[in-house]
Design a protein around this motif. Sequence first.
Motif, PDB file in Angstrom:
ATOM      1  N   TYR A  68       7.489  -8.482   5.521  1.00  0.00           N
ATOM      2  CA  TYR A  68       7.306  -9.451   6.600  1.00  0.00           C
ATOM      3  C   TYR A  68       5.823  -9.673   6.837  1.00  0.00           C
ATOM      4  O   TYR A  68       4.970  -9.039   6.196  1.00  0.00           O
ATOM      5  CB  TYR A  68       8.013  -8.985   7.873  1.00  0.00           C
ATOM      6  N   GLN A  69       5.520 -10.558   7.751  1.00  0.00           N
ATOM      7  CA  GLN A  69       4.134 -10.918   8.041  1.00  0.00           C
ATOM      8  C   GLN A  69       3.828 -10.634   9.497  1.00  0.00           C
ATOM      9  O   GLN A  69       4.608 -10.978  10.388  1.00  0.00           O
ATOM     10  CB  GLN A  69       3.916 -12.402   7.738  1.00  0.00           C
ATOM     11  N   ALA A  70       2.695  -9.978   9.736  1.00  0.00           N
ATOM     12  CA  ALA A  70       2.266  -9.714  11.105  1.00  0.00           C
ATOM     13  C   ALA A  70       1.773 -10.997  11.759  1.00  0.00           C
ATOM     14  O   ALA A  70       1.538 -12.012  11.092  1.00  0.00           O
ATOM     15  CB  ALA A  70       1.166  -8.659  11.110  1.00  0.00           C
ATOM     16  N   ALA A  71       1.586 -10.941  13.065  1.00  0.00           N
ATOM     17  CA  ALA A  71       1.190 -12.129  13.816  1.00  0.00           C
ATOM     18  C   ALA A  71      -0.137 -12.697  13.340  1.00  0.00           C
ATOM     19  O   ALA A  71      -0.360 -13.911  13.407  1.00  0.00           O
ATOM     20  CB  ALA A  71       1.117 -11.796  15.305  1.00  0.00           C
ATOM     21  N   ASP A  72      -1.034 -11.833  12.835  1.00  0.00           N
ATOM     22  CA  ASP A  72      -2.333 -12.323  12.363  1.00  0.00           C
ATOM     23  C   ASP A  72      -2.320 -12.667  10.882  1.00  0.00           C
ATOM     24  O   ASP A  72      -3.369 -12.922  10.288  1.00  0.00           O
ATOM     25  CB  ASP A  72      -3.428 -11.306  12.668  1.00  0.00           C
ATOM     26  N   GLY A  73      -1.134 -12.656  10.257  1.00  0.00           N
ATOM     27  CA  GLY A  73      -1.010 -13.046   8.861  1.00  0.00           C
ATOM     28  C   GLY A  73      -1.039 -11.909   7.869  1.00  0.00           C
ATOM     29  O   GLY A  73      -0.815 -12.125   6.669  1.00  0.00           O
ATOM     30  N   LEU A  74      -1.308 -10.678   8.317  1.00  0.00           N
ATOM     31  CA  LEU A  74      -1.366  -9.543   7.400  1.00  0.00           C
ATOM     32  C   LEU A  74       0.033  -9.240   6.867  1.00  0.00           C
ATOM     33  O   LEU A  74       1.005  -9.192   7.620  1.00  0.00           O
ATOM     34  CB  LEU A  74      -1.934  -8.323   8.121  1.00  0.00           C
ATOM     35  N   GLN A  75       0.123  -9.041   5.550  1.00  0.00           N
ATOM     36  CA  GLN A  75       1.415  -8.761   4.926  1.00  0.00           C
ATOM     37  C   GLN A  75       1.834  -7.319   5.199  1.00  0.00           C
ATOM     38  O   GLN A  75       1.035  -6.391   5.077  1.00  0.00           O
ATOM     39  CB  GLN A  75       1.342  -9.014   3.423  1.00  0.00           C
ATOM     40  N   MET A  76       3.098  -7.147   5.554  1.00  0.00           N
ATOM     41  CA  MET A  76       3.650  -5.854   5.948  1.00  0.00           C
ATOM     42  C   MET A  76       4.906  -5.551   5.141  1.00  0.00           C
ATOM     43  O   MET A  76       5.493  -6.426   4.508  1.00  0.00           O
ATOM     44  CB  MET A  76       4.043  -5.879   7.436  1.00  0.00           C
ATOM     45  N   ASP A  77       5.332  -4.305   5.230  1.00  0.00           N
ATOM     46  CA  ASP A  77       6.664  -3.945   4.767  1.00  0.00           C
ATOM     47  C   ASP A  77       7.171  -2.780   5.593  1.00  0.00           C
ATOM     48  O   ASP A  77       6.413  -2.132   6.321  1.00  0.00           O
ATOM     49  CB  ASP A  77       6.689  -3.604   3.274  1.00  0.00           C
ATOM     50  N   ARG A  79      -0.182  -1.481   9.858  1.00  0.00           N
ATOM     51  CA  ARG A  79      -1.539  -1.381   9.304  1.00  0.00           C
ATOM     52  C   ARG A  79      -2.085   0.026   9.544  1.00  0.00           C
ATOM     53  O   ARG A  79      -1.843   0.640  10.587  1.00  0.00           O
ATOM     54  CB  ARG A  79      -2.453  -2.447   9.910  1.00  0.00           C
ATOM     55  N   GLY A  80      -2.796   0.526   8.542  1.00  0.00           N
ATOM     56  CA  GLY A  80      -3.239   1.916   8.571  1.00  0.00           C
ATOM     57  C   GLY A  80      -2.363   2.814   7.725  1.00  0.00           C
ATOM     58  O   GLY A  80      -2.777   3.920   7.365  1.00  0.00           O
ATOM     59  N   SER A  81      -1.149   2.361   7.397  1.00  0.00           N
ATOM     60  CA  SER A  81      -0.270   3.157   6.541  1.00  0.00           C
ATOM     61  C   SER A  81      -0.883   3.277   5.148  1.00  0.00           C
ATOM     62  O   SER A  81      -1.644   2.412   4.701  1.00  0.00           O
ATOM     63  CB  SER A  81       1.118   2.517   6.458  1.00  0.00           C
ATOM     64  N   THR A  82      -0.523   4.335   4.457  1.00  0.00           N
ATOM     65  CA  THR A  82      -1.213   4.683   3.212  1.00  0.00           C
ATOM     66  C   THR A  82      -0.525   4.164   1.956  1.00  0.00           C
ATOM     67  O   THR A  82      -0.851   4.607   0.853  1.00  0.00           O
ATOM     68  CB  THR A  82      -1.357   6.210   3.117  1.00  0.00           C
ATOM     69  N   ASN A  83       0.408   3.231   2.108  1.00  0.00           N
ATOM     70  CA  ASN A  83       1.093   2.691   0.928  1.00  0.00           C
ATOM     71  C   ASN A  83       0.421   1.438   0.387  1.00  0.00           C
ATOM     72  O   ASN A  83       0.942   0.812  -0.531  1.00  0.00           O
ATOM     73  CB  ASN A  83       2.551   2.374   1.261  1.00  0.00           C
ATOM     74  N   ARG A  84      -0.737   1.082   0.955  1.00  0.00           N
ATOM     75  CA  ARG A  84      -1.451  -0.103   0.482  1.00  0.00           C
ATOM     76  C   ARG A  84      -2.931   0.219   0.301  1.00  0.00           C
ATOM     77  O   ARG A  84      -3.355   1.364   0.442  1.00  0.00           O
ATOM     78  CB  ARG A  84      -1.255  -1.258   1.457  1.00  0.00           C
ATOM     79  N   ASP A  85      -3.713  -0.827   0.024  1.00  0.00           N
ATOM     80  CA  ASP A  85      -5.112  -0.609  -0.330  1.00  0.00           C
ATOM     81  C   ASP A  85      -5.952  -0.238   0.890  1.00  0.00           C
ATOM     82  O   ASP A  85      -5.478  -0.203   2.030  1.00  0.00           O
ATOM     83  CB  ASP A  85      -5.679  -1.840  -1.037  1.00  0.00           C
ATOM     84  N   LEU A  86      -7.226   0.047   0.618  1.00  0.00           N
ATOM     85  CA  LEU A  86      -8.120   0.505   1.671  1.00  0.00           C
ATOM     86  C   LEU A  86      -8.310  -0.548   2.751  1.00  0.00           C
ATOM     87  O   LEU A  86      -8.420  -0.219   3.936  1.00  0.00           O
ATOM     88  CB  LEU A  86      -9.473   0.894   1.071  1.00  0.00           C
ATOM     89  N   ALA A  87      -8.337  -1.822   2.365  1.00  0.00           N
ATOM     90  CA  ALA A  87      -8.506  -2.879   3.362  1.00  0.00           C
ATOM     91  C   ALA A  87      -7.370  -2.842   4.378  1.00  0.00           C
ATOM     92  O   ALA A  87      -7.583  -3.030   5.585  1.00  0.00           O
ATOM     93  CB  ALA A  87      -8.566  -4.242   2.675  1.00  0.00           C
ATOM     94  N   PHE A  88      -6.159  -2.584   3.897  1.00  0.00           N
ATOM     95  CA  PHE A  88      -5.007  -2.486   4.794  1.00  0.00           C
ATOM     96  C   PHE A  88      -5.155  -1.275   5.711  1.00  0.00           C
ATOM     97  O   PHE A  88      -4.850  -1.339   6.905  1.00  0.00           O
ATOM     98  CB  PHE A  88      -3.726  -2.376   3.967  1.00  0.00           C
ATOM     99  N   GLN A  89      -5.639  -0.169   5.166  1.00  0.00           N
ATOM    100  CA  GLN A  89      -5.820   1.025   5.988  1.00  0.00           C
ATOM    101  C   GLN A  89      -6.946   0.831   7.002  1.00  0.00           C
ATOM    102  O   GLN A  89      -6.825   1.219   8.162  1.00  0.00           O
ATOM    103  CB  GLN A  89      -6.094   2.224   5.082  1.00  0.00           C
TER     104      GLN A  89
END
Length: 666
Positions: free
Chosen positions: A414-423, A475-485
Motif C-alpha cells: 500500500y501507499q502511505a499518505a505522503d506517497g511512501l511505498q509500504m507493505d 517506515r523505519g522497518s528493516t525490510n527495505r533500504d536505508l532511505a526507508f529506514q
Amino acid sequence: MGATNLGARPGSTGSFRGIFLMRYFMRSAFVGALLASAPAMAEAPPVSAYGNLPDITAMDIAPDGSRLAAAMTLKGAPTVVVWDSTGKPLVALPAGEAKIRDVQWVGPGHLVVRASQTTAVPAEFRRLRYEAFGSIVLDVDKGTTKQIFEGDQSKLKLTFGHYGMRQIDGKWNLFVSGQGLDREFGNTGYVLNGRTSPGLFKIDVAAMKEKQVATGGDQGEWATWLVDAAGNVGAKLAISNQGGIWRIENSAKKKIVSGVAPDGNVDLVTLGYDGNSVIYSLAPIGSEVQWMEVPLSGGTPKPFLENVPVNRIYRHPVTGSMLGYLEDGKAFPKMADPAIEQTMQQLAASFLGRHPRLEGISPDLTKFIVHTSGNKDSGSWYLIDTVSMNANILGRDYPAISNEAVGPVRIVRYQAADGLQMDGVLTLPPGREAKTLPVVMLPHGGPYSHDTTNFDWWAQAYASRGYAVFQPNFRGSTNRDLAFQRAADGEWGRKMQSDISDGLAELAKQGIVHPRRACIVGGSYGGYAALAGVTLQKDIYKCAVAVAPVSDITDMLIKDDLSMFFGKVGRDSIDRNFGPRSTWSQVSPRDHAQQANAPILLIHGKDDSVVPIYHSTSMKAALERAGKPVELVTLDGEDHWLSTSATRQKMLEAAVAFVERHNPAD
C-alpha cells in the motif's frame, strides 16, 4: 550504536557489579518424546495453544553428527534435551528459573547452554533491573554442569557473547567475552575498573580452564573479535563511544583499516571464504550499509557483495570461515560449494510455500538442521542427511496447532499518505471469507525490525478467533533500504503512526476489513504505537492493548537513560531518531492521556529491564486522572520478552479477551 531499538538486548553490562545467579540444572529422566506431527482439529485450538512457549526454541548438532540437543519447553518448564542420532534420549535437564536462550555443542561431549535471569542492579545505577546472561557447560557423559567463570572472583559471572568453538591440539574450546575485575585497594574484594570493556577468553570445556586471549577496547572503547580456524584472534574491531573512531587489527595487532563512524554503525561480519580476509560492515550517515573485505595481512578494502541485500551469513561451525549467505527474498542460500548450493535448492523446493532456515550444520557439511514455518506450518524442525537424502522431522513448535488451524498469510502492499511505498503482513482467519472482517492492527516492536510471513503466534491467536490481523512494516522497518529506514527519523507518533492507520485504510478500501471494527495491539514499540493510536490519533480504533509500552519519550531517553552506556555516539543517535527534546512531549501518550478515545488495556512484566513497568503504572494513573477507561495486568517475574509460559499465557488470554469484549468478531 545505531537507532534506538527497544527490542534489542541491553547494550552494555560493563558497569554492572552483580553476579549472575543460576540454579544448577538437575539431571532427570527424559519426560516426553518429540512430537512428529500435529493432530487434526475441527475446531480452533484454545488460546492457550498459542500462548504456550514453543516446544522447541533452539537446536544444534554435535560436530561428529552423533548427537542432537535442543532447548525445549516441557510441561511449561524450560529444559535442555540431548539425544543420540538414533533418537535415544540421553538426558533432560530442567533449567529452573533461568531462561534458556541458546544451546551450542563444543565438541561431541560438551554442550554450552546460554541462559539469562533478570537481576537487580546496584543502587548507584539508574536502571533497577538488568537481564544478566551466563553460560553453563554440560558434560553430557558425566551429567555434570559448571558455569563459565564460576569460582573466579576476578571476573563477573557473565558472558557477553559467544565467538565460536575451535579444536586446538585435540581439545575443544569455546570463545566468549567476559569482564575482569580489579582487586579493591585495601580489601580482599574485587571491583570493576571502569577502564576497559569485556575481553575475549578461551574456555577449555573439558578441563573448564580459561585463558584471556584478547583485551577489550581502551578506556571509552568497545571491542569485538573474529576467531580464526587455529583459535587465534583473526581480527579485532575497537570503536570509541566518544566520536565513533574505529580500527580493525589483525592477529599481530597491526591496524589494517580504520575510520570514523559518528553513529557507531560499524561491525565485524565474518572471516572470508578462505579465512584469510575479514569482512566488515559500514553504514555512513545518509548512505546504504556497505560490506567491505580486506586481507588480514593488510591492503586496500574492496566492496563485498555490493548491492546484494544479505539476510544471513553461514559460517563453518569449527573454522569460522564463511560458507555462504542468504539473500533477502530468496528461499535458499548462495553457497561457496556448488554441490551444497544444489542441495539447498532441492531443500527449498521440498518446503515450497514455507520458510526454511538453516539452524545447524555438521562440520563435514552432510547434515543440516532446518526450521520451517509459514502457511500451513506452525513451526517444524527437520534433520536433513544429504548422504542418505533423508529428511526426518524432529519436532514441532506448536504441536497443538494443526496445519489446518494456521490462518493464511500474505503480503499486502500500500501507499502511505505522503506517497511512501509500504507493505505489511495480512493474516486471515481460517475458513472465513475475507470480507468486511473485524481487524487487529499489530505493529511490531523494535521499532527497527520487520514482520514476515513466518508463523506468528500472536497474530494467529487473533486470527483463530475470527479477526483479520495486519502487521504493517511502517517506515523505519528493516525490510527495505536505508532511505526507508531513515524516513523514520523524528517520526515517532507522527508518520510512523499514520503509516499504520494508512494500512487499515487500504484493507478497508479492498473490502477485506470493516474500518470501524479495528483495535490496535502491540508490544514494546508496538505497545507505544497502540497507545499513540488512541491518544495522538482520534476515532480510529475501538480499543488498544499495549504490552510493555513506552508511554513517555523523555522518561525512556533520560530517566531510563538509554544513552548512558554509549556516550556521544548514543546521544547523537538519539538526537537523530527523536529530534529536539522540546518536541518529545508532543508524541508521548502519557502527556495526552486526556485525549484517549477508546478503552486501553496495559500489560507489563514486573521484571522488565528494557521498558520499566512504571511506563504502564504512570500511564494508568494519568488515564484514571482524566477519567478514561483503563485496565492494568501485571506479570510477576516476567521480563520484556515474555520469556516464561505462565505469564505469556496470562498476557495473551487477557489481550484476546479485551479485544473480544470491545470489538467482537461476530
